[in-house]
Design a protein around this motif. Sequence first.
Motif, short mmCIF file in Angstrom:
data_model
loop_
_atom_site.label_atom_id
_atom_site.label_comp_id
_atom_site.label_asym_id
_atom_site.label_seq_id
_atom_site.Cartn_x
_atom_site.Cartn_y
_atom_site.Cartn_z
N GLU A 1 9.88 -0.54 5.00
CA GLU A 1 9.79 -0.05 3.62
C GLU A 1 10.96 -0.48 2.74
OE1 GLU A 1 7.06 2.33 6.09
OE2 GLU A 1 9.18 1.79 6.30
N PRO B 1 4.86 -5.86 -9.21
CA PRO B 1 4.51 -5.50 -7.84
C PRO B 1 3.89 -4.11 -7.78
CG PRO B 1 6.85 -6.09 -8.08
CD PRO B 1 6.31 -5.81 -9.44
N LEU C 1 10.36 -3.99 1.81
CA LEU C 1 9.23 -4.00 0.88
C LEU C 1 9.72 -3.78 -0.55
CD1 LEU C 1 6.06 -3.81 0.48
CD2 LEU C 1 6.36 -1.34 0.71
N VAL C 2 10.53 -2.74 -0.76
CA VAL C 2 11.01 -2.43 -2.10
C VAL C 2 11.99 -3.49 -2.59
CG1 VAL C 2 12.25 -0.74 -3.51
CG2 VAL C 2 10.60 0.04 -1.79
N ILE D 1 8.27 -1.83 -11.04
CA ILE D 1 7.72 -1.73 -9.69
C ILE D 1 6.86 -0.48 -9.62
CG2 ILE D 1 8.30 -1.44 -7.25
CD1 ILE D 1 10.95 -2.90 -7.86
N MET E 1 1.52 -5.43 -2.66
CA MET E 1 2.41 -5.43 -1.50
C MET E 1 2.17 -4.19 -0.64
SD MET E 1 5.93 -6.68 -3.38
CE MET E 1 6.71 -7.16 -1.84
N THR E 2 2.45 -4.32 0.64
CA THR E 2 2.31 -3.17 1.53
C THR E 2 3.25 -3.29 2.72
OG1 THR E 2 0.74 -1.87 2.86
CG2 THR E 2 0.43 -4.24 2.87
N VAL F 1 3.12 -1.57 -5.00
CA VAL F 1 3.65 -1.42 -3.65
C VAL F 1 2.99 -0.24 -2.93
CG1 VAL F 1 5.76 -0.97 -2.35
CG2 VAL F 1 5.84 -2.43 -4.39
N ALA G 1 10.03 -6.44 -3.63
CA ALA G 1 9.34 -6.13 -4.89
C ALA G 1 10.29 -6.27 -6.06
CB ALA G 1 8.77 -4.72 -4.83
#
Length: 311
Positions: free
Chosen positions: A46, A63, A49-50, A91, A20-21, A65, A53
Motif C-alpha cells: 500500500e 490516479p 501504491l500511494v 489522488i 491502481m490497486t 487507487v 500514485a
Amino acid sequence: MTYEELLTEIARANEQVVVMTAENRALVRNLPLILGKRFIDTGITEQTLVGAAAGLALRGRIPVVHALASFLTMRAFEFVRTDAGIPNLPIKLSGFIPGFLSDANGPTHQAIEDVALMRGIPNMTVFAPADEDDLVKMLPHIWQSPSPAYTRINTRKTDYIHADFEPGKAEVISEGEDITILTYGLLFEQALIATEILRAEGLSVGLVNMRSLKPVDEQAILKASKSNLLVTLEDHFLTGGLYTIVAEVLLKNQQTATVLPIALNERWFRPALLPAVLAYEGFTGKQIAEKILGYQTQHKQPTILSSQFAE
C-alpha cells in the motif's frame, strides 16, 4: 450503473485517469483488459501504491487507487499524508470494505477509524456514500476535483434513489422537530428503518445523509441541532468521526444541542456476516429506534453532548 462501469466510462473518456490497486481487484476485475498499461497492480504494497500514485499525479495523471480501507488509511497513512495531502495532489483513494462492510473480518481488517485519520490530513476530502446509487452519483464530482480524496466505497444495492450530489452538502431526507438522525454510509439504510419506527410512535423525525464529511455541511448540522434530540449514527469509533464533527461545528458556532451518539466506543466489532454483525452490535433499524426511545424515556431533561449511549 456499477462502480466498475462508472470507472470504465470515465477512464475511457479521460486518458489521464490511471487505475491502481494493491492486489485488491474486487471492484475492478475487468479493467486490466480494457485499460492495459493504465491499470497498475503493485501487489500487497500500500505504501508503494500511494507513492507511485503521487509520482503519476505529478505528471498530470489522475490516479484512482484501490485497497482495503484499513490498510489504505493506516498502513499507508504517512504516504497519504506526505505524498498526497501536503502537496495537494489529485489522488483518489477508494477504500474497500470500510466499517461494518468488512463484516466477517477481524480487527486488523476493520476500518473504523478511517474517517478520523483521513479528515485530519491537510487538503484531503472525505466522502461516505450510503449505497451504490449514492456512490455513482458522488464519484464523478469527487474524481473531477483537483484535491486528494478518500471515499468509503459502498456498493450495496438498495431501493432508495438519492438526490444529486454536491461536495460539501448533505442530503436532507426529512426534517423533524423531535429527533434528527445524522448518519452516513452503510447505516443510512438502517436509519431509514429507524425513522419509520419512530414516526409510528408519533414522533417528528428528520434524517440527514452526511455523505460529504470533509468538507462538511455545517448549516445542515446547525439546522438539525434545533431538534429536541440530535442523533449521530456511524460504523466508526466515537472519537474523530461524525460525533466529533458535530461537536466541532456546534462549538465553532457557539451552539449547544442534546446529542445521542450511536457508534463504537474504543472497541472493535465481532466478526460475522453483516446481518449478524448489525444485530449483535445493536445497529439494526429496530435496535437504533429502541435506543433512541430509551434515551428519551431516561432523559427527560436535555443532556448536552452526552456520550453515555455510545456503543
